[in-house]
Design an enzyme around this catalytic site. Structure first.
Site, short mmCIF file in Angstrom:
data_model
loop_
_atom_site.label_atom_id
_atom_site.label_comp_id
_atom_site.label_asym_id
_atom_site.label_seq_id
_atom_site.Cartn_x
_atom_site.Cartn_y
_atom_site.Cartn_z
N ASN A 209 0.84 -1.19 0.00
CA ASN A 209 0.00 0.00 0.00
C ASN A 209 0.88 1.25 0.00
OD1 ASN A 209 0.58 0.65 2.92
ND2 ASN A 209 -0.42 -1.35 3.17
N ASP A 278 -4.96 -6.50 4.55
CA ASP A 278 -6.12 -7.26 5.00
C ASP A 278 -6.14 -8.67 4.40
OD1 ASP A 278 -7.18 -5.16 6.54
OD2 ASP A 278 -8.05 -4.25 4.75
N LYS A 288 9.77 -17.00 -10.09
CA LYS A 288 9.03 -15.92 -10.72
C LYS A 288 7.97 -16.47 -11.67
CE LYS A 288 9.67 -11.98 -13.83
NZ LYS A 288 10.63 -11.21 -14.64
N PHE A 322 -5.32 3.35 14.42
CA PHE A 322 -5.46 4.36 13.38
C PHE A 322 -6.52 3.92 12.40
CE2 PHE A 322 -1.86 6.29 15.15
CZ PHE A 322 -1.63 7.52 14.51
N LYS A 336 -14.84 1.25 14.70
CA LYS A 336 -13.57 0.53 14.81
C LYS A 336 -13.07 0.52 16.25
CE LYS A 336 -9.05 0.18 12.54
NZ LYS A 336 -8.20 0.70 11.43
N LYS A 340 -12.69 -3.12 18.19
CA LYS A 340 -11.33 -3.59 18.42
C LYS A 340 -10.79 -3.23 19.81
CE LYS A 340 -10.61 -3.72 13.49
NZ LYS A 340 -9.69 -3.57 12.34
#
Length: 406
Positions: A209, A278, A288, A322, A336, A340
């Site tokens: 990301n 995730d 490869k 976060f 959230k 959590k």
């Protein structure tokens, strides 16, 4: 807070150098051991003898004047300092510090020290507002240098504007407050995660990301500067690694999970700022993958939710999560936090300019179980981290006083 502290006072060449005499005297009266380094220009405004008399220590002006053969003077001073205070800090001295120049006793010592640095700028208003000076101060701020804002009033050039050195009493108070803050998390163990995890599907390709790790690194630095023992668990990052922390390098979500869980039980605070995948490829190919068709299907499986696992296992730790969102910020953040079992959630809208990935600023809203605690405007990530970790420290102190187990 100053009793027994070693303060390195750097005096640079502006007319406000005359205030350094009062500042030095007040620091000594507070119990500090003050060692003064003057630039050649500063010595034209106020004599070294004045500051030697007030500090009761030799004043250093020349890199090559090595009076004690047992030590290298600028390294010895750099190592001994609990804090370096530059007052006044001219535009030239800030530019040299930002560029890493070391061509006199003060700049050489500044480059060698690992002590915190506070600068009190003093200059003409146009010099203070010049883009070069602004950029230099921003650069130094990202490195952790703190600034005491100049006051507004009559300047030596005749202008009535911002640029005059803060009064000695204000500078001493700022130094005391800063040193006091460095014990806010003293004796606490803080674990911080940062960066974006990497999920490989063959030896040369992976899914990741946009996280740079800058926010997590800033949090680790802020916790360190508040006196905590910090463990930084970092995945893929683009930011320079902070010093003074234990760095644990990981790559995948699983590796980060293992590293975090092995340290969470002994931690007082866990801040999960990393952007963790995730999902991960079910099959990781050993060689490869070759191009064989117009499409490629990669089957994925869910990774373990690290924050949720920490919340489930929580046994006294203060847990900060976060939430990077694109819409319905408060709703998603509160959901959230509840799901959590976090103590705080730091949420930002990554579509907002200055608050997304790979930038040096952020704009966040901090929530607890009662809702919004504080909404911070666009700030440098280091300042955002400072505000967050001071809030965490205050919550820990308040819980300790109330006898509450988090």
């Amino acid at each position: 807070m100053l009793d027994g502290k070693t303060i390195l006072l750097g005096v640079t060449g502006g007319i406000a150098a005359y205030k350094a005499a009062v500042l030095c005297s007040k620091l000594v009266q507070k119990g500090a051991q003050v060692h003064v380094i003057m630039t050649e220009s500063a010595a034209r405004f106020i004599t070294p003898l004045t500051l030697q008399t007030l500090s009761r220590n030799p004043v250093h002006t020349d890199t090559f004047n090595e009076e004690d053969p047992a030590v290298v003077a600028h390294i010895n001073l750099a190592d001994r300092a609990d804090l370096v205070l530059i007052a006044p800090a001219t535009a030239n001295s800030l530019a040299k510090l930002a560029a890493g120049l070391a061509d006199d006793m003060l700049s050489t010592t500044l480059l060698a020290t690992t002590a915190p640095i506070i600068a009190a700028p003093a200059m003409n208003v146009h010099m203070y507002e010049h883009p070069a000076t602004v950029a230099n101060m921003e650069t130094l701020g990202r490195r952790g240098v703190r600034f005491i804002d100049p006051g507004t009033g009559q300047l030596a050039c005749g202008y009535v504007a911002k640029g005059r050195l803060a009064e000695p009493e204000e500078i001493v108070q700022a130094v005391e407050l800063y040193l006091a803050s460095r014990s806010m998390l003293l004796g606490k163990e803080v674990v911080v995660t940062a960066g974006g995890t990497v999920e490989r599907f063959d030896p040369v390709r992976y899914l990741t990301n946009d996280s740079s790790g800058k926010m997590g690194f800033a949090i680790a630095e802020a916790a360190r500067d508040l006196g905590a023992q910090v463990t930084l668990i970092a995945a893929r990052t683009t930011a320079p690694t902070p010093g003074g922390v234990e760095l644990v390098q990981v790559e995948s979500a699983q590796q980060m999970l293992d590293a975090v869980l092995s340290r969470a039980d002994s931690a007082d605070v866990v801040v999960k700022a990393a952007a963790v995948a995730d999902y991960r490829p079910i099959i990781r190919h050993e060689t490869k993958l070759k191009k064989t068709g117009d499409t490629l299907i990669i089957e994925m499986e869910k990774t373990t939710d690290i924050l949720a696992e920490l919340g489930r296992r929580k046994n006294g730790q203060f847990l900060v999560g976060f939430a990077a969102e694109t819409d319905r910020l408060e709703e998603h953040a509160m959901d959230k936090l509840q799901r959590k079992n976090c103590d705080l959630i730091v949420a930002n809208d990554v579509t907002m300019e200055g608050a997304g990935f790979n930038v040096d600023t952020n704009a966040v809203s901090i929530f607890d179980r009662d809702g919004l605690v504080e909404a911070l405007p666009v700030l440098g990530k280091r300042e955002t981290a400072d505000r967050l970790m001071r809030l965490v420290a205050d919550r820990l102190a308040g819980s300790a006083k109330a006898g509450v187990k988090l």
